[in-house]
Design an enzyme around this catalytic site. Structure first.
Site, PDB file in Angstrom:
ATOM      1  N   ARG A 142       0.855  -1.374   0.157  1.00 36.04           N
ATOM      2  CA  ARG A 142       0.176  -0.033   0.152  1.00 36.04           C
ATOM      3  C   ARG A 142       0.901   1.302   0.014  1.00 36.04           C
ATOM      4  NH1 ARG A 142      -1.957  -3.626   4.147  1.00 36.04           N
ATOM      5  NH2 ARG A 142      -4.200  -4.104   3.400  1.00 36.04           N
ATOM      6  N   LYS A 167      -2.564  -1.485   7.553  1.00 36.98           N
ATOM      7  CA  LYS A 167      -3.835  -1.055   7.842  1.00 36.98           C
ATOM      8  C   LYS A 167      -4.621  -1.721   8.855  1.00 36.98           C
ATOM      9  CE  LYS A 167      -7.930  -0.738   4.887  1.00 36.98           C
ATOM     10  NZ  LYS A 167      -8.515  -1.161   3.480  1.00 36.98           N
ATOM     11  N   HIS A 242      -3.395   2.976  -5.791  1.00 37.23           N
ATOM     12  CA  HIS A 242      -3.987   1.772  -5.458  1.00 37.23           C
ATOM     13  C   HIS A 242      -4.141   0.692  -6.461  1.00 37.23           C
ATOM     14  CE1 HIS A 242      -5.107  -0.393  -1.850  1.00 37.23           C
ATOM     15  NE2 HIS A 242      -6.094  -0.895  -2.495  1.00 37.23           N
ATOM     16  N   ARG A 245      -1.550  -2.015  -6.736  1.00 36.40           N
ATOM     17  CA  ARG A 245      -1.601  -3.174  -5.867  1.00 36.40           C
ATOM     18  C   ARG A 245      -2.628  -4.408  -6.472  1.00 36.40           C
ATOM     19  NH1 ARG A 245      -1.597  -4.386  -0.228  1.00 36.40           N
ATOM     20  NH2 ARG A 245      -3.316  -5.201   0.527  1.00 36.40           N
ATOM     21  N   HIS A 276      -3.971  -8.776   3.845  1.00 35.82           N
ATOM     22  CA  HIS A 276      -5.379  -8.988   4.182  1.00 35.82           C
ATOM     23  C   HIS A 276      -5.409  -9.579   5.059  1.00 35.82           C
ATOM     24  CE1 HIS A 276      -5.987  -8.704  -0.765  1.00 35.82           C
ATOM     25  NE2 HIS A 276      -5.999  -7.522  -0.213  1.00 35.82           N
ATOM     26  N   TYR A 285     -10.548 -10.231  -6.015  1.00 33.63           N
ATOM     27  CA  TYR A 285      -9.862 -10.134  -7.372  1.00 33.63           C
ATOM     28  C   TYR A 285     -10.426 -10.836  -8.503  1.00 33.63           C
ATOM     29  CZ  TYR A 285      -6.707  -6.963  -5.066  1.00 33.63           C
ATOM     30  OH  TYR A 285      -6.033  -6.004  -4.085  1.00 33.63           O
TER      31      TYR A 285
END
Length: 308
Positions: A142, A167, A242, A245, A276, A285
């Site tokens: 990120r 995050k 972003h 990524r 994640h 995805y």
């Protein structure tokens, strides 16, 4: 009688005591409490919560998030004030997740080339953005993680990045390809030669050695995007930082499908690598990229193919 302001202090303290950072939520809820105080309202109602959540009127993307913040706070306050209304889920239209833009190799090369041309010609700025965007593109980390890297977090001898407190408050190790190590080593030499003893503790730094700020990085990216034709002047949407990524994740998954790798078995590894908290976020995805859906469908067809 407990005021909303003191109730908020207790609520934020409780959330942070449970391990959540809860900084942005705390700021938003402080704004909500100010909104209530301006209207001399002492009890949270659904009407007031929605009125605040839908401010400003043109920022639809943040409405659901803001109302979610109030919903959690209202549940807490309801234990003190039984008259409190907890806004139910589904009142506002759900936020649609942005479709990822998958950059081509040519687009990334053009962006990095444009970054190298940033003024001043004899400055560090152009190299900082060249290597910063390059690192995000090849590792999928990120933006906040990249600009948060400290010099001690970048082990160029072992080829590892230490991403700390990302995050979701998780830390992880990110391995580096030998070519990426060489590129970062080149940047570090330029940085140290340019700044000398004035260099701060962060790996990527601004022209005078200070920490990079999100808003300035996004501003530079927007200018470069328009310069190379990724966005037209005046566009309010388009490829984002972003999306580097997203590209990394999609390219990794496509590679696995083409190599006939067991994607389902490897997904937890990719999920951990990306930071994640749940494999479900990585599965997204598959549905977000048509090419990946085609690959998954072909594999499913082969699995269920009836053989004579």
């Amino acid at each position: 009688m407990t005021t909303l302001r003191s109730a908020l202090e207790q609520y934020v303290s409780m959330r942070q005591g449970l391990g959540y950072k809860y900084q942005q939520q705390a700021r938003r809820l402080a704004n909500f409490v100010s909104f209530m105080e301006e209207r001399k309202a002492v009890t949270i109602t659904t009407k007031l919560a929605v009125a605040w959540a839908t401010l400003p009127p043109d920022r639809h993307a943040s409405w659901v998030l803001r109302l979610t913040d109030v919903r959690g706070f209202a549940r807490h306050v309801a234990n003190i004030d039984p008259g409190t209304e907890v806004p139910r889920a589904g009142i506002l239209p759900p936020l649609k997740r942005a479709k990822p833009y998958v950059y081509s190799d040519a687009e990334i090369e053009a962006l990095l080339k444009a970054a190298r041309a940033l003024p001043p010609a004899n400055g560090l700025r152009r190299w900082t953005y060249h290597y910063l965007f390059g690192l995000i593109a090849v590792t999928g980390i990120r933006l906040s993680e990249a600009i948060g890297l400290e010099r001690a977090d970048v082990d160029l001898k072992e080829g590892l990045l230490t991403v700390r407190e990302s995050k979701f408050g998780k830390s992880r190790l990110v391995p580096l390809h030998p070519t990426t190590r060489a590129a970062l080593r080149s940047y570090a030499k330029r940085r140290d030669a340019h700044l000398g003893s004035c260099c701060g503790t962060h790996f990527f730094v601004a022209e005078r050695g200070g920490r990079l700020r999100h808003q300035y990085v996004h501003r530079v990216f927007l200018c470069l995007s328009r310069e190379i034709g990724l966005r037209r002047p005046g566009d309010h949407s388009g490829p984002r930082i972003h999306d580097f990524r997203h590209r990394f994740a999609v390219r990794t998954l496509l590679g696995w499908y083409r190599e006939e790798t067991d994607v389902e078995q490897q997904l937890p590894a990719l999920s951990t690598y990306l930071g994640h908290t749940c494999v479900r976020d990585t599965y997204w995805y598959l549905s977000a990229c048509p090419e990946l859906m085609e690959g998954a469908a072909r594999r499913l067809d082969r699995r269920w193919e009836v053989k004579p």
